[in-house]
Design an enzyme around this catalytic site. Sequence first.
Site, mmCIF file in Angstrom:
data_model
loop_
_atom_site.group_PDB
_atom_site.id
_atom_site.type_symbol
_atom_site.label_atom_id
_atom_site.label_comp_id
_atom_site.label_asym_id
_atom_site.label_seq_id
_atom_site.Cartn_x
_atom_site.Cartn_y
_atom_site.Cartn_z
ATOM 1 N N GLY A 1 0.796 -1.232 0.000
ATOM 2 C CA GLY A 1 0.000 0.000 0.000
ATOM 3 C C GLY A 1 0.822 1.271 0.000
ATOM 4 N N SER B 1 13.723 -1.887 24.403
ATOM 5 C CA SER B 1 13.133 -2.929 25.239
ATOM 6 C C SER B 1 13.109 -4.224 24.429
ATOM 7 C CB SER B 1 11.705 -2.547 25.633
ATOM 8 O OG SER B 1 10.872 -2.603 24.494
ATOM 9 N N TYR C 1 22.737 -4.350 4.575
ATOM 10 C CA TYR C 1 23.306 -4.721 5.885
ATOM 11 C C TYR C 1 22.808 -6.100 6.358
ATOM 12 C CZ TYR C 1 19.093 -2.329 7.853
ATOM 13 O OH TYR C 1 17.832 -1.921 8.157
ATOM 14 N N ARG D 1 2.364 -11.064 10.907
ATOM 15 C CA ARG D 1 2.780 -11.825 12.098
ATOM 16 C C ARG D 1 1.771 -12.916 12.438
ATOM 17 N NH1 ARG D 1 3.824 -6.282 15.399
ATOM 18 N NH2 ARG D 1 1.871 -5.844 14.346
ATOM 19 N N LEU E 1 7.903 1.519 -1.534
ATOM 20 C CA LEU E 1 8.445 0.695 -2.619
ATOM 21 C C LEU E 1 7.467 -0.385 -3.036
ATOM 22 C CD1 LEU E 1 12.142 0.332 -1.337
ATOM 23 C CD2 LEU E 1 11.194 1.980 -2.960
HETATM 24 C C1 HXC Z 1 12.585 2.714 20.158
HETATM 25 C C2 HXC Z 1 10.463 1.903 19.701
HETATM 26 C C3 HXC Z 1 10.356 2.779 18.595
HETATM 27 C C4 HXC Z 1 11.458 3.641 18.293
HETATM 28 C C5 HXC Z 1 8.532 1.635 18.740
HETATM 29 N N1 HXC Z 1 9.315 1.218 19.746
HETATM 30 N N2 HXC Z 1 9.149 2.583 18.015
HETATM 31 N N3 HXC Z 1 11.571 1.864 20.475
HETATM 32 N N4 HXC Z 1 12.547 3.569 19.112
HETATM 33 N N5 HXC Z 1 11.434 4.477 17.279
HETATM 34 C C6 HXC Z 1 8.991 0.232 20.772
HETATM 35 C C7 HXC Z 1 7.760 0.606 21.568
HETATM 36 O O1 HXC Z 1 8.083 1.492 22.616
HETATM 37 C C8 HXC Z 1 7.304 -0.765 22.073
HETATM 38 O O2 HXC Z 1 8.085 -1.199 23.147
HETATM 39 C C9 HXC Z 1 7.641 -1.695 20.927
HETATM 40 O O3 HXC Z 1 8.631 -1.002 20.132
HETATM 41 C C10 HXC Z 1 6.444 -1.980 20.054
HETATM 42 O O4 HXC Z 1 5.887 -0.731 19.659
HETATM 43 P P1 HXC Z 1 4.584 -0.636 18.781
HETATM 44 O O5 HXC Z 1 4.375 0.763 18.374
HETATM 45 O O6 HXC Z 1 3.485 -1.386 19.469
HETATM 46 O O7 HXC Z 1 5.072 -1.518 17.554
HETATM 47 P P2 HXC Z 1 4.373 -1.949 16.238
HETATM 48 O O8 HXC Z 1 2.954 -1.570 16.124
HETATM 49 O O9 HXC Z 1 4.761 -3.367 16.102
HETATM 50 O O10 HXC Z 1 5.121 -0.981 15.183
HETATM 51 C C11 HXC Z 1 6.054 -1.401 14.389
HETATM 52 C C12 HXC Z 1 7.140 -0.360 14.219
HETATM 53 C C13 HXC Z 1 6.683 0.827 13.330
HETATM 54 C C14 HXC Z 1 8.342 -1.035 13.647
HETATM 55 C C15 HXC Z 1 7.437 0.151 15.589
HETATM 56 O O11 HXC Z 1 7.730 1.739 13.215
HETATM 57 C C16 HXC Z 1 6.266 0.446 11.950
HETATM 58 O O12 HXC Z 1 5.251 -0.196 11.712
HETATM 59 N N6 HXC Z 1 7.021 0.886 10.945
HETATM 60 C C17 HXC Z 1 6.680 0.535 9.547
HETATM 61 C C18 HXC Z 1 7.335 1.436 8.613
HETATM 62 C C19 HXC Z 1 8.822 1.269 8.536
HETATM 63 O O13 HXC Z 1 9.532 1.137 9.531
HETATM 64 N N7 HXC Z 1 9.310 1.339 7.307
HETATM 65 C C20 HXC Z 1 10.706 1.454 7.040
HETATM 66 C C21 HXC Z 1 11.272 0.251 6.432
HETATM 67 S S1 HXC Z 1 12.855 0.701 5.715
HETATM 68 P P3 HXC Z 1 7.587 -1.038 24.702
HETATM 69 O O14 HXC Z 1 8.681 -1.685 25.489
HETATM 70 O O15 HXC Z 1 7.484 0.444 24.943
HETATM 71 O O16 HXC Z 1 6.282 -1.756 24.778
HETATM 72 C C22 HXC Z 1 13.957 -0.530 6.071
HETATM 73 C C23 HXC Z 1 15.309 -0.585 5.414
HETATM 74 C C24 HXC Z 1 16.134 0.601 5.546
HETATM 75 O O17 HXC Z 1 13.670 -1.413 6.780
HETATM 76 C C25 HXC Z 1 17.447 0.536 4.830
HETATM 77 C C26 HXC Z 1 17.888 1.886 4.400
HETATM 78 C C27 HXC Z 1 19.067 1.861 3.518
HETATM 79 P P1 NAP Z 2 7.229 1.436 4.009
HETATM 80 O O1 NAP Z 2 6.518 2.346 3.061
HETATM 81 O O2 NAP Z 2 7.172 1.727 5.447
HETATM 82 O O3 NAP Z 2 6.694 -0.027 3.767
HETATM 83 C C1 NAP Z 2 6.545 -0.954 4.780
HETATM 84 C C2 NAP Z 2 5.201 -1.603 4.622
HETATM 85 O O4 NAP Z 2 5.128 -2.704 5.530
HETATM 86 C C3 NAP Z 2 4.023 -0.682 4.935
HETATM 87 O O5 NAP Z 2 3.160 -0.656 3.813
HETATM 88 C C4 NAP Z 2 3.341 -1.330 6.130
HETATM 89 O O6 NAP Z 2 1.913 -1.235 6.012
HETATM 90 C C5 NAP Z 2 3.811 -2.780 6.015
HETATM 91 N N1 NAP Z 2 3.812 -3.462 7.303
HETATM 92 C C6 NAP Z 2 4.457 -3.094 8.438
HETATM 93 N N2 NAP Z 2 4.175 -3.954 9.418
HETATM 94 C C7 NAP Z 2 3.345 -4.901 8.898
HETATM 95 C C8 NAP Z 2 2.716 -6.044 9.414
HETATM 96 N N3 NAP Z 2 2.863 -6.421 10.685
HETATM 97 N N4 NAP Z 2 1.936 -6.784 8.590
HETATM 98 C C9 NAP Z 2 1.758 -6.426 7.301
HETATM 99 N N5 NAP Z 2 2.347 -5.354 6.748
HETATM 100 C C10 NAP Z 2 3.124 -4.592 7.544
HETATM 101 O O7 NAP Z 2 8.780 1.340 3.667
HETATM 102 P P2 NAP Z 2 9.587 1.156 2.306
HETATM 103 O O8 NAP Z 2 10.711 2.098 2.363
HETATM 104 O O9 NAP Z 2 8.681 1.162 1.135
HETATM 105 O O10 NAP Z 2 10.196 -0.302 2.513
HETATM 106 C C11 NAP Z 2 9.764 -1.416 1.762
HETATM 107 C C12 NAP Z 2 10.781 -2.529 1.877
HETATM 108 O O11 NAP Z 2 12.019 -2.128 1.326
HETATM 109 C C13 NAP Z 2 11.077 -2.981 3.303
HETATM 110 O O12 NAP Z 2 11.264 -4.375 3.338
HETATM 111 C C14 NAP Z 2 12.370 -2.281 3.613
HETATM 112 O O13 NAP Z 2 13.104 -2.936 4.607
HETATM 113 C C15 NAP Z 2 13.036 -2.359 2.257
HETATM 114 N N6 NAP Z 2 14.100 -1.389 2.052
HETATM 115 C C16 NAP Z 2 13.790 -0.067 1.926
HETATM 116 C C17 NAP Z 2 14.813 0.834 1.689
HETATM 117 C C18 NAP Z 2 14.545 2.284 1.471
HETATM 118 O O14 NAP Z 2 15.503 3.051 1.337
HETATM 119 N N7 NAP Z 2 13.295 2.737 1.412
HETATM 120 C C19 NAP Z 2 16.129 0.376 1.623
HETATM 121 C C20 NAP Z 2 16.398 -0.968 1.785
HETATM 122 C C21 NAP Z 2 15.368 -1.843 1.990
HETATM 123 P P3 NAP Z 2 0.914 -1.178 7.284
HETATM 124 O O15 NAP Z 2 1.418 -0.118 8.173
HETATM 125 O O16 NAP Z 2 -0.420 -0.911 6.639
HETATM 126 O O17 NAP Z 2 0.932 -2.536 7.914
#
Ligand code: HXC
Ligand code: NAP
Length: 291
Positions: free
Chosen positions: A24, A113, A155, A75, A27
């Site tokens: 949704g 945590s 990484y 999950r 990427l």
């Molecule tokens: C420290 C954090 C935190 C943060 C949450 N937690 N965010 N701790 N720093 N920024 C802690 C909370 O306090 C809680 O612990 C536990 O994590 C669970 O929090 P929830 O909010 O309930 O988690 P959840 O709903 O599972 O949310 C998942 C998420 C959220 C990972 C926290 O950020 C998410 O959904 N992100 C999706 C988008 C995303 O990250 N996209 C990027 C992908 S890019 P406690 O102990 O307080 O209960 C990528 C590659 C990058 O992966 C490479 C670049 C080159």
């Molecule tokens: P993004 O927009 O945050 O995409 C992450 C997606 O994962 C969201 O659509 C989110 O949707 C979904 N998601 C998170 N938790 C989920 C769960 N429990 N169940 C089902 N869906 C879940 O980030 P992005 O940058 O496009 O990243 C996409 C992929 O590329 C990831 O695997 C990331 O690690 C990888 N990647 C990204 C980069 C970059 O530079 N952007 C670099 C290297 C690798 P909901 O919140 O609706 O669940």
Amino acid sequence: MQYQQPMLRDNALQGKTYIVTGGGTGLGKSMSKYLLELGANVVICSRKLPILEATAAELSQATGGQILPLACDVREYEQIEAVIEQSVARFGRIDGLINNAAGNFISPTERLSHRAFSSVLDIVLKGSTFFTLAMGKHWIANQQAGTILSIVTTYAWTGSAYVVPSACAKAGVLAMTRSLAVEWAKYKIRLNAVAPGPFPTENAWDNLLPPPIREEFDPAKKIPVGRTGEHQELANLVAYLMSDFSAYINGDCITIDGGEWLKGAGEFSNLDMVPKEMWDMLEAFTKGNKK
Ligand code: HXC
Ligand code: NAP
């Protein structure tokens, strides 16, 4: 031809059906759009149904393709099985899965945590392995071929400070990919991975490069080709890996990062910073040393 343009021929994926987790946003959305443009049906799934529905409406309008948005927390194994069931009910069969859903945040590890650690491991490692397992069981039971592509990061093999849960999880996804590529080849199930470097997306940038550090840590500055990735470049690679054109590629991980990780690994990469005019002096010095 330029790198921002679509690469595969028209209708290259006609009749195929792919599931894209996290399709949704970011990427996943860009990859889904290109798969639709190439004639495939696409199922996008993640937790937030309203976002998926908005994306589905936008992409079907833009491409004329068939796209099915389904709520699914990766999950939860039962929710994954329900996605597979509903996808088959709508499109008849599934040809491929893209494990793209992820969660990540930057933090000194000692501040995390165990629940924070689990939250990333559960989404990335458990989510990708659960979906792969359910999909594999389905294809094997129905004697169908299939392709699984997992989006990891560079990484996954180097590790990275400050994103340790993500590094552990992506490394596990890569290990699963390589292991099952061998084990399931006999069932005509092919597994590969893609390791992107930085590609600007709203969520990743907000979570990993929040505004106070964005300027200082501008990723483009450490990428040899001097820029971040364009979504179409990644979509081109992914469409190829999901297509039958890549039938002989199995168990590999293709890096698409403009040379970023190798630059980080190279002992002398920072000599980029030496100004041209200084090289005469340095050469005289190093040659002089030999004498
Ligand atoms: C420290 C954090 C935190 C943060 C949450 N937690 N965010 N701790 N720093 N920024 C802690 C909370 O306090 C809680 O612990 C536990 O994590 C669970 O929090 P929830 O909010 O309930 O988690 P959840 O709903 O599972 O949310 C998942 C998420 C959220 C990972 C926290 O950020 C998410 O959904 N992100 C999706 C988008 C995303 O990250 N996209 C990027 C992908 S890019 P406690 O102990 O307080 O209960 C990528 C590659 C990058 O992966 C490479 C670049 C080159
Ligand atoms: P993004 O927009 O945050 O995409 C992450 C997606 O994962 C969201 O659509 C989110 O949707 C979904 N998601 C998170 N938790 C989920 C769960 N429990 N169940 C089902 N869906 C879940 O980030 P992005 O940058 O496009 O990243 C996409 C992929 O590329 C990831 O695997 C990331 O690690 C990888 N990647 C990204 C980069 C970059 O530079 N952007 C670099 C290297 C690798 P909901 O919140 O609706 O669940």
